[in-house]
Design a protein around this motif. Structure first.
Motif, PDB file in Angstrom:
ATOM      1  N   LEU A 185      34.248  50.158  32.772  1.00 50.01           N
ATOM      2  CA  LEU A 185      33.717  49.926  34.108  1.00 50.01           C
ATOM      3  C   LEU A 185      32.225  49.703  33.931  1.00 50.01           C
ATOM      4  CD1 LEU A 185      34.172  50.012  37.224  1.00 50.01           C
ATOM      5  CD2 LEU A 185      33.770  52.466  37.104  1.00 50.01           C
ATOM      6  N   ILE A 186      31.773  48.481  34.209  1.00 51.56           N
ATOM      7  CA  ILE A 186      30.362  48.189  33.994  1.00 51.56           C
ATOM      8  C   ILE A 186      29.732  47.656  35.268  1.00 51.56           C
ATOM      9  CG2 ILE A 186      30.614  47.767  31.525  1.00 51.56           C
ATOM     10  CD1 ILE A 186      30.472  44.763  32.152  1.00 51.56           C
ATOM     11  N   GLY A 187      28.432  47.516  35.218  1.00 53.37           N
ATOM     12  CA  GLY A 187      27.699  47.025  36.373  1.00 53.37           C
ATOM     13  C   GLY A 187      26.249  47.459  36.255  1.00 53.37           C
ATOM     14  N   PRO A 188      25.361  46.729  36.951  1.00 51.78           N
ATOM     15  CA  PRO A 188      23.945  47.091  36.874  1.00 51.78           C
ATOM     16  C   PRO A 188      23.687  48.469  37.508  1.00 51.78           C
ATOM     17  CG  PRO A 188      24.282  45.042  38.115  1.00 51.78           C
ATOM     18  CD  PRO A 188      25.617  45.600  37.828  1.00 51.78           C
ATOM     19  N   ASN A 189      22.456  48.963  37.356  1.00 53.40           N
ATOM     20  CA  ASN A 189      22.096  50.243  37.964  1.00 53.40           C
ATOM     21  C   ASN A 189      22.394  50.248  39.453  1.00 53.40           C
ATOM     22  OD1 ASN A 189      21.138  51.948  35.989  1.00 53.40           O
ATOM     23  ND2 ASN A 189      19.191  50.861  35.876  1.00 53.40           N
ATOM     24  N   GLY A 190      22.952  51.331  39.940  1.00 55.03           N
ATOM     25  CA  GLY A 190      23.201  51.449  41.371  1.00 55.03           C
ATOM     26  C   GLY A 190      24.399  50.648  41.841  1.00 55.03           C
ATOM     27  N   ILE A 225      38.128  45.097  31.490  1.00 50.90           N
ATOM     28  CA  ILE A 225      36.848  45.520  32.062  1.00 50.90           C
ATOM     29  C   ILE A 225      36.797  45.204  33.543  1.00 50.90           C
ATOM     30  CG2 ILE A 225      34.339  45.089  31.997  1.00 50.90           C
ATOM     31  CD1 ILE A 225      34.696  44.490  28.993  1.00 50.90           C
ATOM     32  N   TYR A 226      36.288  46.179  34.303  1.00 52.11           N
ATOM     33  CA  TYR A 226      35.984  45.954  35.707  1.00 52.11           C
ATOM     34  C   TYR A 226      34.466  45.846  35.843  1.00 52.11           C
ATOM     35  CZ  TYR A 226      40.683  47.365  37.149  1.00 52.11           C
ATOM     36  OH  TYR A 226      42.039  47.452  37.342  1.00 52.11           O
ATOM     37  N   VAL A 227      33.997  44.896  36.625  1.00 49.92           N
ATOM     38  CA  VAL A 227      32.557  44.779  36.839  1.00 49.92           C
ATOM     39  C   VAL A 227      32.252  45.045  38.302  1.00 49.92           C
ATOM     40  CG1 VAL A 227      30.504  43.373  36.487  1.00 49.92           C
ATOM     41  CG2 VAL A 227      32.530  42.985  35.073  1.00 49.92           C
ATOM     42  N   ALA A 264      34.316  41.192  39.174  1.00 48.75           N
ATOM     43  CA  ALA A 264      35.134  40.562  38.141  1.00 48.75           C
ATOM     44  C   ALA A 264      36.042  41.601  37.498  1.00 48.75           C
ATOM     45  CB  ALA A 264      34.243  39.930  37.072  1.00 48.75           C
ATOM     46  N   GLU A 265      37.106  41.095  36.875  1.00 50.36           N
ATOM     47  CA  GLU A 265      38.075  41.983  36.220  1.00 50.36           C
ATOM     48  C   GLU A 265      38.749  41.134  35.151  1.00 50.36           C
ATOM     49  OE1 GLU A 265      41.075  43.313  38.930  1.00 50.36           O
ATOM     50  OE2 GLU A 265      42.387  43.995  37.329  1.00 50.36           O
ATOM     51  N   GLY A 266      38.903  41.663  33.955  1.00 48.29           N
ATOM     52  CA  GLY A 266      39.578  40.883  32.937  1.00 48.29           C
ATOM     53  C   GLY A 266      39.256  41.360  31.540  1.00 48.29           C
ATOM     54  N   ASP A 267      39.675  40.609  30.526  1.00 47.16           N
ATOM     55  CA  ASP A 267      39.392  41.031  29.155  1.00 47.16           C
ATOM     56  C   ASP A 267      37.943  40.670  28.796  1.00 47.16           C
ATOM     57  OD1 ASP A 267      39.309  38.346  28.007  1.00 47.16           O
ATOM     58  OD2 ASP A 267      41.458  38.315  28.454  1.00 47.16           O
ATOM     59  N   PRO A 268      37.416  41.296  27.739  1.00 45.17           N
ATOM     60  CA  PRO A 268      35.994  41.121  27.412  1.00 45.17           C
ATOM     61  C   PRO A 268      35.585  39.655  27.314  1.00 45.17           C
ATOM     62  CG  PRO A 268      36.955  42.810  26.034  1.00 45.17           C
ATOM     63  CD  PRO A 268      38.080  42.247  26.830  1.00 45.17           C
ATOM     64  N   GLU A 269      36.445  38.878  26.700  1.00 49.08           N
ATOM     65  CA  GLU A 269      36.171  37.448  26.531  1.00 49.08           C
ATOM     66  C   GLU A 269      35.847  36.778  27.866  1.00 49.08           C
ATOM     67  OE1 GLU A 269      36.620  34.339  23.390  1.00 49.08           O
ATOM     68  OE2 GLU A 269      36.303  36.486  23.463  1.00 49.08           O
ATOM     69  N   ALA A 270      36.740  36.992  28.827  1.00 53.12           N
ATOM     70  CA  ALA A 270      36.588  36.367  30.143  1.00 53.12           C
ATOM     71  C   ALA A 270      35.360  36.895  30.873  1.00 53.12           C
ATOM     72  CB  ALA A 270      37.842  36.606  30.979  1.00 53.12           C
ATOM     73  N   LYS A 279      29.564  35.060  37.712  1.00 50.53           N
ATOM     74  CA  LYS A 279      29.143  36.129  38.632  1.00 50.53           C
ATOM     75  C   LYS A 279      28.572  37.318  37.852  1.00 50.53           C
ATOM     76  CE  LYS A 279      32.086  35.905  42.744  1.00 50.53           C
ATOM     77  NZ  LYS A 279      33.332  36.463  43.279  1.00 50.53           N
ATOM     78  N   VAL A 280      29.205  37.625  36.716  1.00 59.02           N
ATOM     79  CA  VAL A 280      28.746  38.752  35.904  1.00 59.02           C
ATOM     80  C   VAL A 280      27.371  38.446  35.326  1.00 59.02           C
ATOM     81  CG1 VAL A 280      29.253  40.178  33.889  1.00 59.02           C
ATOM     82  CG2 VAL A 280      31.122  39.387  35.364  1.00 59.02           C
ATOM     83  N   ILE A 281      27.244  37.238  34.834  1.00 63.74           N
ATOM     84  CA  ILE A 281      25.955  36.835  34.251  1.00 63.74           C
ATOM     85  C   ILE A 281      24.865  36.927  35.312  1.00 63.74           C
ATOM     86  CG2 ILE A 281      24.683  34.911  33.211  1.00 63.74           C
ATOM     87  CD1 ILE A 281      27.483  34.009  32.073  1.00 63.74           C
ATOM     88  N   GLU A 282      25.204  36.502  36.512  1.00 67.45           N
ATOM     89  CA  GLU A 282      24.248  36.536  37.604  1.00 67.45           C
ATOM     90  C   GLU A 282      23.848  37.973  37.946  1.00 67.45           C
ATOM     91  OE1 GLU A 282      24.786  33.673  41.084  1.00 67.45           O
ATOM     92  OE2 GLU A 282      25.016  35.641  42.002  1.00 67.45           O
TER      93      GLU A 282
END
Lengths: 267, 339
Positions: free
Chosen positions: A40-45, A228-230, A238-244, A250-253
């Motif tokens: 489970l990842i994501g920026p601070n907050g 991974i869930y973002v 986003a949700e998916g395998d690390p590659e995706a 959206k994740v990059i953004e």
């Protein structure tokens, strides 16, 4: 493998958490299968720790349901949820400071030990028998993680990495079905992080449990998680395998930020 | 270590036998010294039981004297006004007195434990210093209620309580209290109390019902405070609500801090030390060769306790015996180091 259908161990459905006017987590759906290793990842907050806190009972979701192994657990007190089979570690290590390494793990056996107040006072043979069994199980666990030699050392005098490992051992001592790791790599140097990657894989194989990992360190998450869930601003983006995930715009953004002009209009 | 030396039950048995033997000689001890010896045992019970709450479980109760008062009044009332029938039925001899005395002591302890439950359940759900405030208020309420209860003669005090307490009962029960606290802490279950003190959030996450643990510790501690109150009432034969005021609670807290929070042997020793000191100061206050101001300080124990506390916090914040593992007392409370 991915959890599909009814086999999900942990199932969050449309979970929302509001603190006053602030929505920390919004309409989150998440499923973890019995043998998954999920990140489970994501920026601070972004609301990662809030997700941890609703799963472990620190907060109750404002709306939505949480099902664990077929039982609804939303709103149960943390110790009840621990009994159901969810164990966790903490972002800022929370060991029992005055206890030895051995006693830190032994304390986690409170969950299953049969003796109580009266047995501890009467000290009959059955009490000693159980204490000997607990002793052996604690040592077995400590030895698996190479902490047995620190048995009687105060836990605070362990190195940082060893304290992190001890916290994981303590969580495993409750024999969980799901282990939640809250930023286990925080404050670790690259060598320790390397070791942690191996450790997480080892735990998953050895104890055959599901693991949910909240982590800042992208490299670690990408290297170890199957799915991974973002989260960003409390919403799953986003949700998916690390590659995706690495290729998801959206994740990059979310991680690298938007164009400056847009960011200003946003604010 | 030798298995016999490690057996806590054997230590308890030895202590009880020793109390019985010593009690045989109580006739040849000066009455004043005998009373001081009994007060020492009573204070050991109070301090060791408060240590379970304040030291091991990390809660902060300031109302131990209140629970002591409940135990004292309930047991005194029962043995003075309500036990004649039982004494008569059992023949009125030594045996009858023992039965009645044990009965009223237990009743006093249970009454205090019940009060502990009523106070503890709502206030222990909260974190932090709420318990200190609630127990502080509770202690005062108890005192005022007793002052206004005619059945026990209100503020003028309750006299004529039978003199049942002996050296044996005082020390046997002190030994029992120590045995119970030490045995409890030296178990996987008992280590749970220390986890509540160290980190409630982590303890919950490990499946420990922290509220329940706090209530168990608080009620157990209150029971023994009630027991000590019963011993006290049947020693002095006269009890007065003013004797169970806030100052008495503080006195017990000072014993716990002096001995080192979470160190049973240290706390028991501190109880011996402070009781003896308190009595000795009575003599100091009468030494005519001392300057007047010094005699006045000696006469006012609160000042001495405050000075002891200040000195201790500056020189040895972990308590006189903190950090020393003795008596299987378990690890002592760790205080944050100076920055």
């Amino acid at each position: 493998m991915e959890a599909n259908g009814q086999s999900a161990l942990l199932d969050l459905q449309r979970c929302t958490v509001r603190f006053g006017g602030l929505t920390a987590v919004s309409e989150l759906d998440m499923r973890i299968g019995a043998h998954d290793l999920v990140g489970l990842i994501g920026p601070n907050g972004a609301g990662k720790t809030t997700v941890f806190n609703i799963v472990t009972g620190v907060y109750k979701p404002t709306t939505g349901s949480i099902t664990f192994a077929g039982e609804r657990i939303a709103g149960l007190r943390p110790h009840r949820i621990a009994h159901k089979g969810i164990a966790r570690t903490f972002q800022n290590i929370r060991l029992f400071a005055s206890l030895s390494v051995f006693d830190n793990v032994r304390a986690a056996f409170n969950l299953r030990c049969k003796h109580t107040f009266v047995h501890a006072l009467l000290r009959l043979p059955a009490f000693y028998k159980e204490e000997r069994e607990i002793d052996a199980q604690v040592m077995e666990l400590l030895d698996i993680f190479d902490l047995g030699r620190f048995r009687d050392v105060p836990c605070k005098s362990l190195s940082y990495g060893d304290q992190r490992r001890l916290e994981i051992v303590r969580a495993l001592a409750t024999r969980p079905k799901l282990l939640l790791l809250d930023e286990p790599a925080a404050g670790m140097n690259p060598i320790e992080k390397e070791g942690l990657t191996k450790l997480i894989r080892f735990i998953k194989d050895k104890f055959d449990i599901a693991v949910l990992l909240v982590e800042h360190d992208m490299k670690l998450v990408m290297g170890v998680c199957e799915r991974i869930y973002v989260l960003d601003h409390g919403t799953k983006i986003a949700e998916g395998d690390p590659e995706a995930i690495t290729r998801n715009p959206k994740v990059i953004e979310a991680y690298l930020g938007e164009e400056p002009a847009e960011a200003e209009t946003d604010a | 270590m030798n298995a016999y030396l490690r057996s806590k039950k054997l230590w308890l048995l030895a202590a009880v036998v020793l109390s019985a033997v010593l009690s045989r000689f109580s006739g040849s001890i000066n009455g004043y010294y005998l009373q001081v010896l009994i007060f020492i045992a009573i204070n050991i019970i109070l301090a060791v039981s408060l240590n379970l709450i304040n030291g091991y479980t990390g809660q902060f109760s300031l109302g131990h004297a209140g629970f002591m008062a409940i135990g004292a009044y309930v047991s005194a009332y029962l043995s003075k006004d309500k036990s004649a029938g039982v004494l008569h039925a059992l023949g009125g001899g030594e045996f009858a007195i023992v039965v009645v005395f044990v009965g009223v002591l237990i009743a006093g302890g249970l009454a205090a434990a019940l009060a502990g439950l009523l106070v503890g359940v709502p206030s222990l759900r909260l974190r932090g210093d709420y318990l200190a405030i609630v127990t502080l208020g509770f202690g005062e309420i108890i005192r005022v209620v007793i002052q206004n209860t005619d059945a026990v003669n209100g503020a003028s005090g309750y006299s004529g309580v039978p003199s049942y307490t002996t050296l044996f009962w005082a020390y046997a029960l002190a030994a029992l209290t120590i045995y119970i606290v030490v045995s409890l802490i030296d178990s996987t279950y008992g280590r749970g109390f220390l986890t509540v003190r160290d980190d409630e959030v982590a303890a919950e996450a490990m499946g420990i019902d922290t509220t329940r643990r706090k209530v168990v510790a608080f009620v157990t501690g209150s029971f023994f405070a009630g027991l000590a109150g019963g011993l006290f009432a049947h020693e002095t034969t006269y009890i007065n609500p003013a004797g169970f005021d806030f100052q008495k609670s503080i006195e017990i807290v000072v014993m716990v801090i002096l001995g080192g929070m979470g160190n049973t042997a240290g706390v028991a020793f501190a109880a011996v030390l402070l009781t003896t000191l308190g009595e000795y100061l009575r003599f100091v206050a009468k030494y005519e060769w001392l300057p007047d101001w010094l005699r006045r300080i000696a006469d006012n124990r609160t000042i001495i306790y405050a000075l002891v506390l200040i000195a201790l916090m500056l020189l040895r914040p972990q308590g006189l015996f903190g950090g020393i593992r003795a008596f299987g007392g378990g690890p002592a409370r760790q205080l944050p180091k100076k920055a």
